[in-house]
Each structure stands twice: as structure tokens, then as C-alpha cells.
Design a protein around this motif. Sequence first.
Motif, PDB file in Angstrom:
ATOM      1  N   ARG A  98       0.843  -1.196   0.000  1.00 48.78           N
ATOM      2  CA  ARG A  98       0.000   0.000   0.000  1.00 48.78           C
ATOM      3  C   ARG A  98       0.877   1.244   0.000  1.00 48.78           C
ATOM      4  O   ARG A  98       1.936   1.262   0.638  1.00 48.78           O
ATOM      5  CB  ARG A  98      -0.911   0.028   1.221  1.00 48.78           C
TER       6      ARG A  98
ATOM      7  N   ASP B 266       1.894   7.463   1.139  1.00 46.38           N
ATOM      8  CA  ASP B 266       1.240   8.768   1.089  1.00 46.38           C
ATOM      9  C   ASP B 266      -0.105   8.636   0.385  1.00 46.38           C
ATOM     10  O   ASP B 266      -0.178   8.115  -0.739  1.00 46.38           O
ATOM     11  CB  ASP B 266       2.108   9.774   0.338  1.00 46.38           C
ATOM     12  N   PRO B 267      -1.215   9.110   1.000  1.00 48.33           N
ATOM     13  CA  PRO B 267      -2.535   9.039   0.359  1.00 48.33           C
ATOM     14  C   PRO B 267      -2.550   9.803  -0.952  1.00 48.33           C
ATOM     15  O   PRO B 267      -1.954  10.873  -1.083  1.00 48.33           O
ATOM     16  CB  PRO B 267      -3.470   9.679   1.393  1.00 48.33           C
ATOM     17  N   GLY B 268      -3.204   9.216  -1.931  1.00 42.60           N
ATOM     18  CA  GLY B 268      -3.335   9.884  -3.216  1.00 42.60           C
ATOM     19  C   GLY B 268      -2.119   9.723  -4.120  1.00 42.60           C
ATOM     20  O   GLY B 268      -2.090  10.321  -5.200  1.00 42.60           O
ATOM     21  N   ARG B 269      -1.136   8.942  -3.695  1.00 41.91           N
ATOM     22  CA  ARG B 269       0.073   8.757  -4.511  1.00 41.91           C
ATOM     23  C   ARG B 269       0.358   7.272  -4.650  1.00 41.91           C
ATOM     24  O   ARG B 269       0.289   6.520  -3.680  1.00 41.91           O
ATOM     25  CB  ARG B 269       1.261   9.469  -3.868  1.00 41.91           C
ATOM     26  N   GLU B 270       0.686   6.851  -5.852  1.00 38.75           N
ATOM     27  CA  GLU B 270       1.016   5.451  -6.088  1.00 38.75           C
ATOM     28  C   GLU B 270       2.457   5.165  -5.634  1.00 38.75           C
ATOM     29  O   GLU B 270       3.290   6.083  -5.555  1.00 38.75           O
ATOM     30  CB  GLU B 270       0.881   5.117  -7.587  1.00 38.75           C
TER      31      GLU B 270
END
Length: 550
Positions: free
Chosen positions: A281, A284-288
Amino acid sequence: MALDAAGLEFDFGAQVPLAGMSGGTGLGHAIASVAYRDTAPEEIKKPNDAATVKKGRFSLLEPDLGEAWTRAVETRMLAGDRKPLIQSFGLEPGVVVEHALNAKRIRRQRDRQLTAIMVAFGLLFLPGVAIWLGLFQLRRTIAGSQDRRAGVLGMLVLGLLAVLIAVAVIRAPLDGVLRIYVWSMLPAPVIGWFLAQQICERTARNLRTHWSNLLGGGDAGARIPEAVQQNPNDAEAERIRLGLAKLAAEQGSNMTYYAGPKGILGMGVRWGSWQLAEELRPRDPGREIDPFRSWDVARAIGDQLRLLERGPLHTGGFTKPSITHWVVRHVGEGAGEVSRPEGPNADGYSFSNIEVQRICNEQQYDKGDRHYVGVQFVLWEGELVVTMMISVTVLHHTLRIEVTGYTLGPVDGFFREKPADKTREVRDPIRPWKKVKRPRPLVEVSEVVRLAARAPLTWFPKRLDAWGGTIAFPEPFGLRHVWATTPWKHRFMVDDVLRTATPVLRVAHAAAFKVLAENGVDTSAFDSRSQALGGAVQAPSPTKADEYNM
């Protein structure tokens, strides 16, 4: 350039084999000592009853253990069309082969002298030799090839037959030179036997000295001058040189074989397994997460494992480990042979680095070879081989790091047996009520006859194999693993095996997590699972991990 029987190309340059300089360990010397032994060939079944002893047509021509072992080592390990060998971790196979060739050279010198005696006292008095050989063959048939007693009835039959032959020779109706020849027909081979006995006794002592030195740490060098080319057309020297070079190349192969419950051939059975599998996973949220491959993780683990011998405290710690990126092929528990690496990316007996990376990245599911990072410790002078194998796989969003332990125990104590003095009990001439031990010749009467009968045939080894018999090694063959026993009965060896798991597991996890963090992966779940495994691995219990209790 040279081609082996399978068409593999090697460039060994202008190397000259140096006998006895292969850097063998005490374990290698112990196994090599079999080449100098003069015991029964059936003893090869003591360390592994899968070894076979094939009887020949004539028991009088059967080899002893050293002769049979030497022949088996040469044909199995130096033949141009031989099957692939399993790596021998903990010893140098070249040392064993060199001593086999050295023992062959010593016996060949003896056989030349015995052949000359056979020509002088045998060929010229052939009828007498035939009579004596017939009597000895009859005795061995009655008594059995290894039992030196024919029994009372058997000895009476042999004695009566010998008397009848002697009477027939003495009373033969002949005169002049022919009569003298016939009368000397029986005693002449006895004179030849006496000379042969001196040669055989001297050679036996020489062979036993080598046997003792190999097990006692003395001067154990092997001399094989026939391996050094005397001229450009010296085919025998070229055969030995090429065979030893191929053996060294195969020993350095990066391919090994999984044989089911037998574990990895050459490394032993799998006794423990620890698996970490968590979801990939983004941190950082919103980043692959940044793209990376299994090879990136495996390479980082291999690099960190090279630092295992270092530590924060000044202690003994680990010995220097051997780190290898292995390609492992499944062959099954009952496999009789293994295959060499093949294809355009095969480099001799190994896979190229590009192919190793491809297997690591692409062959994680379904059929095909698999990739493992291996860290290996050769301990107790080669008697204990501890190998930890790490695999990295990614299926869908799950990354799995599996650490497994393999152990190969000491070789059978048979290889440490030293030569025993040959003695007999006789009555003390001063105190006749007591018995004392007296040394007796190393070579008995019947043994001299056997060696003299075999000597002229040693120049025709295939014919001698058919008439005298051979031994065959267990397959798939490697000099180390087929003679191994379990290490679990030795307290300190068990401790060494169990203590290896924890630091290797933690180094593998730390190296993998560093790569994950550098590529934007959330490592919190991995850290939690790693801590749980770190606690469980502190008290590992050896199990038969490949049997699954099924």
C-alpha cells in the motif's frame, strides 16, 4: 577451447593441474581415504545402503574397496559423458579425485611388477599356474569371497585334490628336459608368489600410510604426475586436466535441485520456515508507490547478508558466509539424475546474471525454476553445512518474503575409520599357558594370488569390471550429501543451526523494508508482522517442514 560430452564449451587456458593443491579440508581427506583402503567392497554400503555392489563373473578377480572406489570415482567424476553432479559444499571434490588417481598410480606401479612376474613365472609355466589358480578359485567358491575359511570338509577336498595332482605330475611318463619342465611346473609359481608377496606387502604398507596420514593430519598430498602433459598429444593428461577443470566449474554452479522431502540436494532437508506476507500500500494518500521489481528486494537482501560477520561487539560471531543467488529446480524425491542448465542464457554449468534476474522477476507462479537468495555457513571443518534460503514473490498486491532453513549433517563415521593392525594370537613360547598377539602380514596368501591374477587385466578396465565386479554410488551423486547423517544428535551443532535463523531473518527483513520505504510503500504492516516473526524465531523448533504432517 574445449567441448564436453554435452557440447558445453569451456576455455580453461593453459592451466597445469597441480596435484594435492586443491585446498581440501579434513572432511575431503576423510572421504578421499577410501581410495587407499584394502577392505571388502561391501563396506561402501555402511554409510549409505543405496550404494550398490555388482558382482563379477569370477570372485578371484573381484576388487577390494579401494580399487572399486577408485574406479567408481574416476568413471563417475571424470568421464566425458558422465551425468551431472551435485555440488559438494564443505569440501573440494578435486581433492578426492586427485587421491583416487594417486591410489590408482600406486597400484598401477605394483601391477606392472606383478605382470612381469606373471610373465616370467606364469606364462612360461602356464599349466602350473592354471592348476594353482583353479585350486584358489575352488577354495574361494567353497568358502565365499570374503570368508577366509573353507571348513573342514572343504579343506579335505582341496587337500586330496592337491595330492592327486602332485602324484600325477611326479609319475608322468616323461624323460629329459620335458620331465624337468613338468616337475618344475608346480614349484615355479610358488617362487613367483614369494616375489609377488614382497611387492604386494610393500604396496599395502604404502597405501595404509596414505590412509593414516589423511585421517591423522599428516602429509596428505596426492601425486598425479600423469596429469601434467608430457607432449601435445598426451591424451590421458588432457583427459584428466579437462575433467578436473569441468569438476571445478560444476562445483561453482548457481543451480541446485529440490528433491521433495529430501530437501535441496547438497544442502539437506528443510527444518524451518518463516513467512512474511503483507499488502503493498502507498505510504502517502493519493500517490502510487514507485515501481520496483522482486530482484531489487532480493539484491538488497543479498548485499546486506554479506555483512553478517560484522557486529557491534568484539565477539566470535559468524564466520564469513557464502552468498549466492540460486536457481532451484524441482526434480522429485525419487529422481535418478539431474539436468544441467540449458538454453541461450546458460553459461557452462551456471545461469547468466540476466537469466537469474528474469527468473526472480517473472517465474514466481506456475511451472519453471525458482530464485532464492542463499546464505551458507560451512562449520565444523565441513561437517556441518547450514543454509538459509530467502525467496521474494509478488502476487497481485501481496509481497511475500519467505526465509527457510536447510541443514546438512556430518558424514558417516565410516570415513573416519583408521587402518587396524593385522594380528594373530599365538601361545607364548616362554609361558605357553598364555596367548600373545603377533603381527601378521598385511597381504595374505590368497590376497597375493588375487592381486597377481588381476594385474595383467588392469590395462583392460572395462573387461576387468565385467569379470571382477564394480561398485556404484547413490544417485543423484555428490561427494558430500550422499554420505551425510543427521546433525540433530550433536548438541553444539544443533545450537549453531538454531542460532543462525534469527539474525538472518532480521537482516533479510530490514533490507527488504529499506527498499520498500525508498519506493513509497507503507511498511507499518510489514513492521508489525516482522516483530511477531522475530519473536517466534527466537525459539525455533526443528521440524520435517517438507512433509506437512500429511
